[in-house]
Write a protein that holds these residues in place. Structure first.
Motif, PDB file in Angstrom:
ATOM      1  N   THR A  37      -2.917   9.449 -13.596  1.00 26.14           N
ATOM      2  CA  THR A  37      -3.039  10.594 -14.476  1.00 26.14           C
ATOM      3  C   THR A  37      -3.204  10.107 -15.908  1.00 26.14           C
ATOM      4  O   THR A  37      -2.334   9.406 -16.429  1.00 26.14           O
ATOM      5  CB  THR A  37      -1.785  11.493 -14.372  1.00 26.14           C
ATOM      6  OG1 THR A  37      -1.607  11.860 -13.008  1.00 26.14           O
ATOM      7  CG2 THR A  37      -1.923  12.733 -15.219  1.00 26.14           C
ATOM      8  N   VAL A  38      -4.327  10.453 -16.516  1.00 23.25           N
ATOM      9  CA  VAL A  38      -4.600  10.060 -17.891  1.00 23.25           C
ATOM     10  C   VAL A  38      -4.317  11.240 -18.791  1.00 23.25           C
ATOM     11  O   VAL A  38      -4.846  12.351 -18.583  1.00 23.25           O
ATOM     12  CB  VAL A  38      -6.080   9.614 -18.039  1.00 23.25           C
ATOM     13  CG1 VAL A  38      -6.357   9.210 -19.476  1.00 23.25           C
ATOM     14  CG2 VAL A  38      -6.391   8.483 -17.091  1.00 23.25           C
ATOM     15  N   LYS A  76       0.837  -1.206   0.000  1.00 24.71           N
ATOM     16  CA  LYS A  76       0.000   0.000   0.000  1.00 24.71           C
ATOM     17  C   LYS A  76       0.868   1.252   0.000  1.00 24.71           C
ATOM     18  O   LYS A  76       0.626   2.173  -0.783  1.00 24.71           O
ATOM     19  CB  LYS A  76      -0.930  -0.001   1.212  1.00 24.71           C
ATOM     20  CG  LYS A  76      -1.768   1.257   1.308  1.00 24.71           C
ATOM     21  CD  LYS A  76      -2.634   1.278   2.539  1.00 24.71           C
ATOM     22  CE  LYS A  76      -3.381   2.600   2.608  1.00 24.71           C
ATOM     23  NZ  LYS A  76      -4.246   2.689   3.770  1.00 24.71           N
ATOM     24  N   THR A  77       1.882   1.299   0.860  1.00 28.22           N
ATOM     25  CA  THR A  77       2.727   2.490   0.902  1.00 28.22           C
ATOM     26  C   THR A  77       3.491   2.665  -0.401  1.00 28.22           C
ATOM     27  O   THR A  77       3.656   3.785  -0.888  1.00 28.22           O
ATOM     28  CB  THR A  77       3.712   2.443   2.083  1.00 28.22           C
ATOM     29  OG1 THR A  77       4.500   1.268   1.991  1.00 28.22           O
ATOM     30  CG2 THR A  77       2.973   2.478   3.410  1.00 28.22           C
ATOM     31  N   ASP A  78       3.942   1.553  -0.996  1.00 23.89           N
ATOM     32  CA  ASP A  78       4.637   1.627  -2.281  1.00 23.89           C
ATOM     33  C   ASP A  78       3.712   2.150  -3.381  1.00 23.89           C
ATOM     34  O   ASP A  78       4.116   2.974  -4.198  1.00 23.89           O
ATOM     35  CB  ASP A  78       5.187   0.258  -2.688  1.00 23.89           C
ATOM     36  CG  ASP A  78       6.312  -0.216  -1.782  1.00 23.89           C
ATOM     37  OD1 ASP A  78       6.873   0.627  -1.050  1.00 23.89           O
ATOM     38  OD2 ASP A  78       6.625  -1.424  -1.814  1.00 23.89           O
ATOM     39  N   LEU A  79       2.478   1.662  -3.399  1.00 27.02           N
ATOM     40  CA  LEU A  79       1.528   2.082  -4.433  1.00 27.02           C
ATOM     41  C   LEU A  79       1.167   3.556  -4.314  1.00 27.02           C
ATOM     42  O   LEU A  79       1.047   4.256  -5.317  1.00 27.02           O
ATOM     43  CB  LEU A  79       0.244   1.244  -4.355  1.00 27.02           C
ATOM     44  CG  LEU A  79       0.299  -0.150  -4.934  1.00 27.02           C
ATOM     45  CD1 LEU A  79      -1.010  -0.880  -4.658  1.00 27.02           C
ATOM     46  CD2 LEU A  79       0.553  -0.101  -6.425  1.00 27.02           C
ATOM     47  N   GLU A  80       0.972   4.018  -3.093  1.00 28.40           N
ATOM     48  CA  GLU A  80       0.555   5.403  -2.905  1.00 28.40           C
ATOM     49  C   GLU A  80       1.677   6.393  -3.188  1.00 28.40           C
ATOM     50  O   GLU A  80       1.415   7.564  -3.404  1.00 28.40           O
ATOM     51  CB  GLU A  80      -0.042   5.576  -1.508  1.00 28.40           C
ATOM     52  CG  GLU A  80      -1.374   4.842  -1.391  1.00 28.40           C
ATOM     53  CD  GLU A  80      -1.999   4.896  -0.012  1.00 28.40           C
ATOM     54  OE1 GLU A  80      -1.299   5.252   0.967  1.00 28.40           O
ATOM     55  OE2 GLU A  80      -3.186   4.568   0.088  1.00 28.40           O
ATOM     56  N   LYS A  81       2.934   5.942  -3.202  1.00 31.06           N
ATOM     57  CA  LYS A  81       4.057   6.804  -3.557  1.00 31.06           C
ATOM     58  C   LYS A  81       4.250   6.906  -5.065  1.00 31.06           C
ATOM     59  O   LYS A  81       4.906   7.830  -5.534  1.00 31.06           O
ATOM     60  CB  LYS A  81       5.353   6.259  -2.949  1.00 31.06           C
ATOM     61  CG  LYS A  81       5.444   6.365  -1.459  1.00 31.06           C
ATOM     62  CD  LYS A  81       6.750   5.761  -0.989  1.00 31.06           C
ATOM     63  CE  LYS A  81       6.807   5.648   0.523  1.00 31.06           C
ATOM     64  NZ  LYS A  81       8.027   4.954   0.953  1.00 31.06           N
ATOM     65  N   LEU A  82       3.712   5.953  -5.811  1.00 32.81           N
ATOM     66  CA  LEU A  82       3.925   5.900  -7.258  1.00 32.81           C
ATOM     67  C   LEU A  82       3.263   7.057  -7.986  1.00 32.81           C
ATOM     68  O   LEU A  82       2.219   7.556  -7.579  1.00 32.81           O
ATOM     69  CB  LEU A  82       3.356   4.606  -7.841  1.00 32.81           C
ATOM     70  CG  LEU A  82       4.161   3.343  -7.677  1.00 32.81           C
ATOM     71  CD1 LEU A  82       3.416   2.184  -8.320  1.00 32.81           C
ATOM     72  CD2 LEU A  82       5.529   3.471  -8.285  1.00 32.81           C
ATOM     73  N   SER A  83       3.894   7.444  -9.086  1.00 28.70           N
ATOM     74  CA  SER A  83       3.308   8.417  -9.998  1.00 28.70           C
ATOM     75  C   SER A  83       2.900   7.638 -11.245  1.00 28.70           C
ATOM     76  O   SER A  83       3.732   7.348 -12.106  1.00 28.70           O
ATOM     77  CB  SER A  83       4.339   9.492 -10.337  1.00 28.70           C
ATOM     78  OG  SER A  83       3.834  10.354 -11.316  1.00 28.70           O
ATOM     79  N   VAL A  84       1.643   7.272 -11.313  1.00 23.36           N
ATOM     80  CA  VAL A  84       1.142   6.426 -12.403  1.00 23.36           C
ATOM     81  C   VAL A  84       0.537   7.313 -13.481  1.00 23.36           C
ATOM     82  O   VAL A  84      -0.362   8.114 -13.211  1.00 23.36           O
ATOM     83  CB  VAL A  84       0.091   5.431 -11.877  1.00 23.36           C
ATOM     84  CG1 VAL A  84      -0.431   4.559 -13.007  1.00 23.36           C
ATOM     85  CG2 VAL A  84       0.667   4.576 -10.768  1.00 23.36           C
ATOM     86  N   SER A  85       1.046   7.157 -14.694  1.00 23.11           N
ATOM     87  CA  SER A  85       0.481   7.911 -15.810  1.00 23.11           C
ATOM     88  C   SER A  85       0.113   6.935 -16.916  1.00 23.11           C
ATOM     89  O   SER A  85       0.721   5.886 -17.072  1.00 23.11           O
ATOM     90  CB  SER A  85       1.464   8.961 -16.316  1.00 23.11           C
ATOM     91  OG  SER A  85       2.628   8.331 -16.794  1.00 23.11           O
TER      92      SER A  85
END
Length: 149
Positions: free
Chosen positions: A144-145, A69-78
């Motif tokens: 972010t799309v 969870k902490t790893d996912l919430e730090k990610l910048s997903v585009s």
């Protein structure tokens, strides 16, 4: 009717479980959709393989789920998608698209069935999707799309 589940079925069990269900439910719903196979002594040997693949995808425990969870919430997903001039997408963003984008951003491999998208993502911009990692742990991932091209 005795069946072996090949994937998780809500309210029934996990992949590799042997379950007893009504004949019609098994014959008309579970088996045709590939969610189960008929039980036999030969098919029972496949349970080990099914459980091994399930364990490889499964999150080990609550602590492991919190780490992810902490790893996912730090990610910048585009995510790039085809869009018109006004920012509306041609189609929509699916859970499989999000899982692929998370993997490309350096995150863990996620099962698309665990990704929950509120409504449909049909516009460019930042949207929040949730990932059910464990019954007690849910991660919120900003995606972010952007318009492709």
């Amino acid at each position: 009717m005795k069946l072996i589940l090949t994937r998780e079925v809500a309210g029934l069990g996990l992949a590799g479980d042997i379950v007893e269900v009504a004949d019609g439910y098994g014959r008309n719903f579970l088996v045709p959709r590939g969610a189960a196979i008929l039980w036999s002594k030969g098919a029972e040997k496949q349970i080990v393989q099914i459980k091994r693949s399930r364990d490889a995808r499964e999150i080990r425990d609550l602590g492991h789920a919190r780490e992810i969870k902490t790893d996912l919430e730090k990610l910048s997903v585009s995510l790039d998608a085809r869009a018109g001039k006004d920012g509306r997408l041609f189609g929509s963003v699916t859970a499989a698209d999000v899982a692929s984008a998370v993997k490309d951003a350096g995150g863990p491999t996620l099962d698309r069935k665990r990704i929950q998208i509120d409504g449909h993502i049909k516009t460019t911009g930042t949207h929040t999707v949730t990932v059910d990692l464990h019954p007690d742990v849910v991660a919120s991932v900003p995606v972010t799309v952007t318009a492709a091209g």
